[in-house]
Each structure stands twice: as C-alpha cells, then as structure tokens.
Design a protein around this motif. Structure first.
Motif, PDB file in Angstrom:
ATOM      1  N   GLY A 157       0.919  -1.428  -0.151  1.00 37.80           N
ATOM      2  CA  GLY A 157       0.168   0.036  -0.015  1.00 37.80           C
ATOM      3  C   GLY A 157       0.927   1.209  -0.051  1.00 37.80           C
ATOM      4  O   GLY A 157       0.512   2.189  -0.804  1.00 37.80           O
ATOM      5  N   GLY A 158       1.790   1.360   0.871  1.00 35.55           N
ATOM      6  CA  GLY A 158       2.899   2.502   0.835  1.00 35.55           C
ATOM      7  C   GLY A 158       3.499   2.590  -0.555  1.00 35.55           C
ATOM      8  O   GLY A 158       3.787   3.856  -1.258  1.00 35.55           O
ATOM      9  N   ALA A 159       3.912   1.512  -1.176  1.00 37.92           N
ATOM     10  CA  ALA A 159       4.437   1.651  -2.371  1.00 37.92           C
ATOM     11  C   ALA A 159       3.546   2.122  -3.540  1.00 37.92           C
ATOM     12  O   ALA A 159       3.954   2.927  -4.258  1.00 37.92           O
ATOM     13  CB  ALA A 159       5.079   0.259  -2.845  1.00 37.92           C
ATOM     14  N   LEU A 160       2.215   1.521  -3.655  1.00 36.40           N
ATOM     15  CA  LEU A 160       1.349   2.026  -4.261  1.00 36.40           C
ATOM     16  C   LEU A 160       0.846   3.650  -4.331  1.00 36.40           C
ATOM     17  O   LEU A 160       0.782   4.338  -5.353  1.00 36.40           O
ATOM     18  CB  LEU A 160       0.081   1.398  -4.196  1.00 36.40           C
ATOM     19  N   ALA A 161       0.749   4.041  -3.050  1.00 36.01           N
ATOM     20  CA  ALA A 161       0.679   5.282  -2.681  1.00 36.01           C
ATOM     21  C   ALA A 161       1.817   6.268  -3.165  1.00 36.01           C
ATOM     22  O   ALA A 161       1.391   7.594  -3.760  1.00 36.01           O
ATOM     23  CB  ALA A 161       0.433   5.753  -1.120  1.00 36.01           C
ATOM     24  N   THR A 162       3.076   5.852  -2.964  1.00 37.05           N
ATOM     25  CA  THR A 162       4.092   6.718  -3.777  1.00 37.05           C
ATOM     26  C   THR A 162       3.980   6.878  -5.259  1.00 37.05           C
ATOM     27  O   THR A 162       4.128   7.722  -5.821  1.00 37.05           O
ATOM     28  CB  THR A 162       5.635   5.931  -3.210  1.00 37.05           C
ATOM     29  N   VAL A 163       3.780   5.486  -5.733  1.00 38.16           N
ATOM     30  CA  VAL A 163       3.719   5.723  -7.293  1.00 38.16           C
ATOM     31  C   VAL A 163       2.428   6.597  -7.659  1.00 38.16           C
ATOM     32  O   VAL A 163       2.469   7.321  -8.657  1.00 38.16           O
ATOM     33  CB  VAL A 163       3.263   4.138  -7.882  1.00 38.16           C
ATOM     34  N   ALA A 164       1.190   6.485  -6.933  1.00 43.00           N
ATOM     35  CA  ALA A 164       0.329   7.408  -7.295  1.00 43.00           C
ATOM     36  C   ALA A 164       0.634   8.818  -7.225  1.00 43.00           C
ATOM     37  O   ALA A 164       0.246   9.939  -8.101  1.00 43.00           O
ATOM     38  CB  ALA A 164      -0.933   7.081  -6.605  1.00 43.00           C
ATOM     39  N   THR A 165       1.270   9.475  -6.050  1.00 42.30           N
ATOM     40  CA  THR A 165       1.625  10.580  -5.923  1.00 42.30           C
ATOM     41  C   THR A 165       2.655  11.159  -7.007  1.00 42.30           C
ATOM     42  O   THR A 165       2.492  12.164  -7.443  1.00 42.30           O
ATOM     43  CB  THR A 165       2.208  10.904  -4.454  1.00 42.30           C
TER      44      THR A 165
END
Length: 387
Positions: A157-165
């Motif tokens: 989830g943290g990795a996905l949030a970083t990609v999205a940002t």
C-alpha cells in the motif's frame, strides 16, 4: 534468486559441487553465455555505432540486444540472491531505470518530431505496464499455481501510494497548470517536481530497506514471512562482484544497442501505421523485459511480494529518478519537455490506481485480480496503438 531458478542459466557455484575450487568456478562463470553475451554485444555496439545498418545487421543486433537483456537479468538476480530482499528488487529496479533514462535522453538529444512527448510516453508506458502488466501477470501466474496468493498490504500500500503521488505530480499536473502553454511545466515548476520526486523516492527507499524492511518481505499462504531461499547456495562475495561487473557491461550494451536500433524502431512503428508516441511503448517494453522475467519467476515460487516489489519499484523509479534527470538535462536539450497526459491517459491512470488499491487492501489476490490488471494493460496498449 539464482539464474537456475530464473531459467536463463547460472554462473554461480550452484552449478558445481561444493568441493570445486573457487578458481574453477570463476573460470566457468567467465565462460558462461551470460558473460559472453555482453562482450559480444559491446563488440557489436563498437562496430555499428554511428553507422547506417541494413536489415540483416539490424536482426543480428536485435538478437544480441535480447541476449544482453537476459544476461542483465541473470547478473541482477545473482546480486539479488546475495543481498536478499528487498535490496535485490531495488538493484534490478534501479538498473532498469538507468536504461530507460539513457534511452530517453539520447533520443531527445537527437531531436526530431515527437521527441517532446517521448519522456511522457515512455514513463507513462512504464507505469501502466508495471502496475497492470507485470503485477497482473505475476498475480495470475502465482494464483494459478497456489490458488490464492498473499502479500504484505502495509508495504504494498505504501509503494502504491508513492507511485500514485509521483504520477499525479509529474504527469497529471502539467496538463492543468497555467504557467506554461500546453502540457508543460515552467522551469520553477519542473524544478519543484524534480526535487519532490527525488525526495519521495529516497523516503520510500529508506522505508523499504531500513525503517520497515519487514513490510516488503515475501509472505507465505498463512501470511507469515517466508525464509530466505534455502535450496540454492548463495553466491560468494567474489561471484557477486563479478556479477555486478557484468551487469554494468550488460546495461551499457543494452543502452547502446537500443540507440543503434532506435531509428529502425521508429521506422517500424511508422511502417505499421502506429502513432509516433508508440515508440515510448516499445522502449518501455524493452527495458522492462528483465523486470517481467524476474517478477514472473518470483511468482512461480510463491514470492508474490518480491514480484510486487519489482513491479511497483520499477514504476516508482521510472518517475522518481527519470524526471529529476530530465529536469537537469533540459539545460542542454532544446526540445520542449511535454510531461502532461491527455484525457485518455489520465482516465486510464485513474482506473489503474483505483483498481490497484482494491487489489492491495485485502493483502491477498486470486486469478480474478490478475485478469483485471492484464485487461487494463491490454486496453492501454490497444489505445496507444489506436488512439
């Protein structure tokens, strides 16, 4: 992961008896095809650089380019097996990004029609292929073999949030800002995006490798962390250093030969009646081949977290490292840097992020989630070819 597990061969002591002298193992490493291929590719690069090549030579260079890519996969996996997760995934992600950045900068320096959006097209293609293609294929392969696959929802989830940002700041905002005409940042806006991207990527790497390393380790069917591979003997320090050297040679060969093939790629795209922006898709597919092979191999061994680390890590590095380098390169590159996505691309990105969130939250997935992501990847590829 060793080369024997990846299906692309191995040059480590896993091929020989444990009593084999180190000198004998080293000689076998140096005579293995994964060591010979980068050398032959570099020779081909020296012979063809700056010259017009005919169809037969183009085919031969393409074969050597593919061999260099597979060699890079092998050597990166040797290093990954030595350093363990999540450092191994980070090694391959950064290596692939080096190839991508080099290709983009090289092609933009050569100028020509369509290069103003080449960076955007390539980076966006990398995001869609990794988050949908590599992730979807890994989930499908893993779930077909093990029924339901599990991963760490916190780390993913943290990795996905970083990609999205990163995608929103660097690829969506240029479309809606008003400081410059068109989908382009002003100089100050580009500088901010570059600093923000690099800072966020550094923060993630610190979290992944130091602060919360356990969030990014593979988990088994019961959700508990899996031990390091015990069936394969880890390579020695000397073998890891040799692999690092050949990894660098392989990456140089891939970047150089891809540049040699770039004109042929552009001509082939035009001959097929595809838009020039599809060149970015071809570049992304080429440079992400090592990641795809490594991620699928990990999924076959029920290490879905490693596959996800590779997929999201590549998407993250593709933006977080590419944009800062391009921001610096604009000092010497006269071609405008159009980073803003169009309406179709923004729509696909939004659907991808929402779908990925729904996939990540439960911490487990089935064939359905893999199929959904692969369908999104197919939709992206089709619309890239037929806008």
């Amino acid at each position: 992961m060793t080369g024997s597990e990846s299906g692309v061969g191995t040059g480590t002591d896993n091929d020989v008896d444990n009593d084999t002298p180190p000198s004998t193992t080293t000689r076998k490493n140096l005579l293995h095809w994964t060591a010979i291929a980068p050398v032959l590719a570099l020779i081909a690069l020296a012979v063809t650089w700056g010259r017009d090549i005919n169809g037969i030579v183009v085919g031969l260079v393409a074969v050597l380019l593919g061999a260099a890519v597979l060699a890079a996969v092998h050597h990166a996996e040797v290093i990954a097996h030595r350093v363990g997760e999540p450092f191994g995934s980070l090694v391959l992600a950064v290596a692939v990004t080096v190839i991508e950045v080099s290709l983009i900068v090289t092609l933009m320096l050569s100028g020509g029609a369509g290069t103003s959006t080449l960076a955007r097209d390539t980076v966006f293609a990398a995001v869609m292929i990794t988050v949908n293609g590599i992730l979807g294929l890994s989930l499908l392969v893993g779930s077909r073999r093990f029924g339901m696959v599990r991963f760490n929802a916190e780390g993913t989830g943290g990795a996905l949030a970083t990609v999205a940002t990163l995608a929103a700041v660097c690829l969506v905002l240029p479309t809606v800002t008003t400081g410059a005409i068109g989908p382009e940042f002003t100089s100050s806006q580009l500088a901010f995006a570059a600093i923000a991207s690099l800072s966020l990527y550094a923060a993630f790497v610190l979290t992944q490798t130091v602060r919360h390393r356990d969030f990014f380790l593979p988990v088994g069917s019961k959700g508990k962390p899996l031990p390091e591979d015990e069936h394969a003997t880890p390579p020695t320090d000397s073998e890891a250093w040799i692999a690092l050297g050949f990894l660098v040679l392989s990456l140089v060969a891939v970047v150089g030969l891809a540049k040699v093939e770039s004109k042929s790629i552009e001509e082939a795209v035009a001959a097929a009646g595809l838009p020039h922006s599809f060149v970015g898709v071809v570049i992304a597919l080429l440079v992400l081949l090592p990641e795809t092979i490594a991620a699928v191999n990990a999924a076959r061994r029920e290490r879905i977290q490693t596959s996800i680390n590779l997929a999201l890590g590549s998407a993250m590095a593709s933006i977080g490292l590419t944009i800062p380098v391009l921001a610096i390169a604009t000092i010497w590159i006269s071609t405008p840097l159009h980073l803003g996505l169009d309406a179709t691309q923004i729509t696909l990105l939004a659907i991808t992020i929402v779908t990925a969130v729904l996939t990540v939250v439960p911490g487990r997935a089935t064939r359905l989630q893999g199929s959904v992501h692969l369908t999104l990847c197919a939709a992206y590829l089709f619309l890239a070819a037929v806008p």
